[in-house]
Design an enzyme around this catalytic site. Structure first.
Site, PDB file in Angstrom:
ATOM      1  N   GLU A  27      32.769  44.661  45.348  1.00  0.00           N
ATOM      2  CA  GLU A  27      33.632  43.544  44.962  1.00  0.00           C
ATOM      3  C   GLU A  27      34.675  43.250  46.040  1.00  0.00           C
ATOM      4  O   GLU A  27      34.965  42.095  46.338  1.00  0.00           O
ATOM      5  CB  GLU A  27      34.329  43.841  43.619  1.00  0.00           C
ATOM      6  N   TYR A 107      40.469  39.647  38.351  1.00  0.00           N
ATOM      7  CA  TYR A 107      39.025  39.461  38.447  1.00  0.00           C
ATOM      8  C   TYR A 107      38.319  40.790  38.750  1.00  0.00           C
ATOM      9  O   TYR A 107      37.378  41.185  38.065  1.00  0.00           O
ATOM     10  CB  TYR A 107      38.650  38.407  39.513  1.00  0.00           C
ATOM     11  N   ASP A 125      36.016  34.625  38.227  1.00  0.00           N
ATOM     12  CA  ASP A 125      36.259  34.261  39.621  1.00  0.00           C
ATOM     13  C   ASP A 125      36.260  32.731  39.723  1.00  0.00           C
ATOM     14  O   ASP A 125      36.165  32.023  38.714  1.00  0.00           O
ATOM     15  CB  ASP A 125      35.228  34.921  40.557  1.00  0.00           C
TER      16      ASP A 125
END
Ligand code: SF4
Length: 254
Positions: A27, A107, A125
């Site tokens: 991520e 997020y 997102d």
């Protein structure tokens, strides 16, 4: 939506794991860098530092060297700091706890919580926010019971590949039957009148050059004028990415 996603999903290495550390690394890397470029870097990173504990024990300089080219070098140090907190206290298993780790925003916390720990939370997102906006609902309202992880992936994939910011391919969209925006998305005109700044002229470029040169053991990079170089060094020093010795020589920290 889920049936569509199962049909079109790209087989990416971080989609084959529920290891929170591996998911967090992916991520953070994906925040600034395209998928195709992240895959080999992600695999090499996990081979070198397979656990949060291993990354926490690495020196900041080694972590920065391994990050060169992925952009926003500060993220690498924050990732290491988050792993140090995990090595000390263990993984928080919910988004609320993950958000307290260094450098982890809403997020990323929700993504790790849903993909690794199965928490029923929406990972929102830019893509998901846009898709939900066009569907006229809040992202949380869309979550199907018990399927948050797969749903989050599906919503992100839809935003990334079908319901784009500049082009919505409504004819290929599984949400079309109930989408009030279907066939009505107007492509925003590109901003006019403002001259685009070349990336090579930005401070971010200069800072990236400095870190890359120091990481390669080449000293300071050539081709940046003194004022720009000093501005880059001062910013990097402020962010803890560069240390300057008493004689002014710059190096990576640790
Ligand atoms: S129907 Fe069109 S606008 Fe609606 S979610 Fe799908 S691609 Fe986006």
């Amino acid at each position: 939506m889920l049936a569509w996603y199962r049909r079109v999903r790209r087989d990416l290495p971080w989609r084959r794991t529920t290891d929170p550390y591996a998911i967090l690394v992916s991520e953070v890397m994906l925040q600034q860098t395209q998928v195709a470029r992240v895959v080999p870097r992600y695999e090499a990173w996990l081979e070198r530092w397979p656990t949060a504990e291993a990354l926490a024990a690495a020196s900041p300089a080694d972590v920065l060297r391994a990050w060169v080219g992925l952009g926003y070098n500060r993220r690498a140090l924050r990732l290491r700091e988050a792993c140090a907190a995990v090595a000390r206290d263990g993984w928080p298993r919910e988004a609320a706890g993950l958000r307290r780790l260094p450098g982890i925003g809403p997020y990323t916390a929700a993504a790790v919580a849903s993909f690794a720990f199965g928490e029923q939370v929406a990972a929102v997102d830019t893509n998901v926010r846009r898709v939900a906006g066009r569907l006229g609902v809040a992202p949380e309202e869309l979550l199907p019971a018990g399927a948050a992880a797969e749903w989050n992936q599906a919503a992100m994939e839809l935003g990334a590949t079908v319901c784009g910011a500049r082009r919505a391919a409504c004819g290929e969209c599984p949400a079309r039957p109930w989408c009030p925006s279907a066939g009505r998305v107007v492509t925003p005109p590109r901003a006019r009148g403002r001259r685009a700044v070349r990336f090579e002229d930005t401070d971010r470029y200069a800072r990236g050059r400095v870190v890359a040169a120091l990481a390669a053991g080449e000293g300071l990079p050539a081709g940046l004028d003194a004022e720009r170089l000093e501005r880059a060094l001062a910013g990097l020093e402020r962010d803890g990415l560069v240390v300057r010795d008493a004689d002014g020589a710059a190096r990576l920290p640790g």
